[in-house]
Design an enzyme around this catalytic site. Structure first.
Site, PDB file in Angstrom:
ATOM      1  CG  HIS A   1      -1.946   1.096   1.202  1.00 47.77           C
ATOM      2  ND1 HIS A   1      -3.186   0.928   0.616  1.00 47.77           N
ATOM      3  CD2 HIS A   1      -1.932   2.365   1.656  1.00 47.77           C
ATOM      4  CE1 HIS A   1      -3.887   2.042   0.733  1.00 47.77           C
ATOM      5  NE2 HIS A   1      -3.139   2.947   1.356  1.00 47.77           N
TER       6      HIS A   1
ATOM      7  CD  GLU B   1      -6.465   6.779   7.326  1.00 50.17           C
ATOM      8  OE1 GLU B   1      -5.338   7.286   7.304  1.00 50.17           O
ATOM      9  OE2 GLU B   1      -7.239   6.810   6.343  1.00 50.17           O
TER      10      GLU B   1
ATOM     11  CG  ASP C   1      -1.012   5.722   3.700  1.00 53.45           C
ATOM     12  OD1 ASP C   1      -1.418   5.904   2.538  1.00 53.45           O
ATOM     13  OD2 ASP C   1      -1.755   5.745   4.674  1.00 53.45           O
TER      14      ASP C   1
END
Length: 404
Positions: free
Chosen positions: A62, A208, A307
């Site tokens: 990711h 999140e 991320d």
């Protein structure tokens, strides 16, 4: 063919000593160095320094490359402040991140040992840079948009990007689908995408931040004025459990899950999803700590992702592992260190259904050699020492071809 012998080897599951790997494009054999030399006498033989570890290439499932030009533009400390700063600087940052910016991020990941990454893309601007990357790339074309009147237009834009990525598909470039989040994608759009493209790898952000939890579960919190002012939306699109129900029958990578409660985590476990943990992003955006002990109790596979630079300072999985060791301060050090190495190798490969992540016969020869400051005295401490000290790799192979 090449044979690389190492005093220390991590095969994706366990630490071993005095082993060697024979490979060309794929791994041919794993065994004692002298046995492999005898079996493959014409292979080129390399013996590594004892202060190194031979292991599978790292897998980052990711990463967002689109905001890679960010340094100090965006506000950290609170998710909503960060989101508002992203909206304010979005055009500026995406314009600043041209091909050279994407390449710098890809090269930085390569230098730190990442041989496979999952690129989550909202606009498709980095598609060609990812196609040209030496790494293996799972390209997650992301759908986003909550306005019911715009569903057809949003779907058309998503499909256009996805179909472009499918024209580039290869063993090293795998088109995939991302649903941004349950608060930001209309259920009708989700259903349409999964009906037509549900066989592709699937990713989604899930639970999140505290703001997301308050909005999805109670229609309250700081998301309420945000949605009312920006989108004229007065209620959430669906509850978290309804979102998970939409994904039923799929194997999704759910990123973050910091504020998933026990019921939601049990649904994730029962449906066979995987959680991608991003500790540095969670800390910088004020989201808190993922309940790793509960995730492990429910036997949910978990991975580690960086991320993007919109909510992080590097795309190095070593930096991410170091942060995870410190964040999960109640975890036993040797155990969490070994689990982190699995999270960025074998478990990540399994979640993406890719034949990498383990040093075993028939898998692609995606290998790295990571340095240690000294020859470790204890094999049990090797994963921890590797995480604490590694910044760059000494050697890196992708499908047997040396890149570092």
């Amino acid at each position: 063919m090449k044979i690389v012998a190492a005093k220390w080897l991590f095969d994706g599951e366990t630490v071993q000593s005095d082993r060697a790997v024979a490979f060309d494009e794929k791994i041919v054999a794993l065994g004692a160095p002298e046995e492999l030399k005898a079996e493959y006498p014409n292979a080129k033989f390399f013996e590594l320094d004892s202060r190194t570890v031979l292991m599978p290439g790292l897998v980052n499932p990711h990463v967002h490359l689109e905001f890679g030009a960010n340094t100090t533009h965006l506000k950290f400390g609170d998710f909503m402040q960060w989101l508002e700063s992203v909206i304010a600087h979005r055009d500026e940052l995406t314009e600043a991140c041209k091909a050279g910016c994407y390449k710098r991020q890809i090269d930085a990941m390569l230098a730190s040992g990442t041989t496979t990454f999952g690129a989550v893309s909202s606009y498709g601007k980095e598609m060609r840079a990812c196609k040209a990357a030496p790494q293996r790339v799972v390209f997650f074309n992301e759908a986003i948009g909550s306005q019911p009147a715009a569903v057809d237009a949003l779907y058309a834009d998503f499909e256009l990007r996805l179909e472009e990525s499918r024209t580039m598909a290869s063993e090293r470039f795998i088109p995939a689908v991302a649903i941004h989040a349950p608060y930001s994608v209309h259920p009708v759009l989700i259903k349409k995408i999964l009906k037509n493209y549900g066989d592709l790898p699937l990713s989604a952000h899930f639970m999140e931040s505290p703001a997301e939890k308050a909005w999805l579960e109670r229609g309250e919190g700081p998301f309420k004025p945000f949605f009312e002012n920006f989108l004229k939306q007065t209620a959430p699109l669906c509850f978290p459990e309804e979102f998970l129900q939409l994904l039923k029958g799929k194997r999704a990578l759910l990123t973050h899950a910091v504020h998933a409660d026990e019921k939601q985590l049990r649904m994730i476990a029962e449906d066979g999803h995987t959680i991608t943990h991003c500790p540095r992003s969670n800390r910088l955006l004020g989201c808190g700590r993922m309940k790793l002990e509960k995730v492990e109790e429910l036997q949910i596979p978990w991975l580690l992702g960086t991320d993007g630079l919109s909510s992080n300072t590097s795309l190095s999985l070593w930096d991410e592992m170091r942060a995870a060791v410190m964040m999960h301060c109640n975890a036993e050090l040797e155990n969490i260190s070994l689990e982190l190495l699995k999270a960025v190798t074998s478990r990540a490969a399994d979640a993406l259904d890719l034949p990498v992540g383990r040093l075993e016969r028939g898998r692609w020869a995606d290998l790295i050699v990571a340095p240690l400051p000294d020859d470790p005295e204890s094999p049990g401490q090797l994963p921890l020492q590797l995480i604490l000290h590694t910044k760059r790799v000494e050697h890196l192979y992708i499908q047997g071809e040396k890149h570092v």
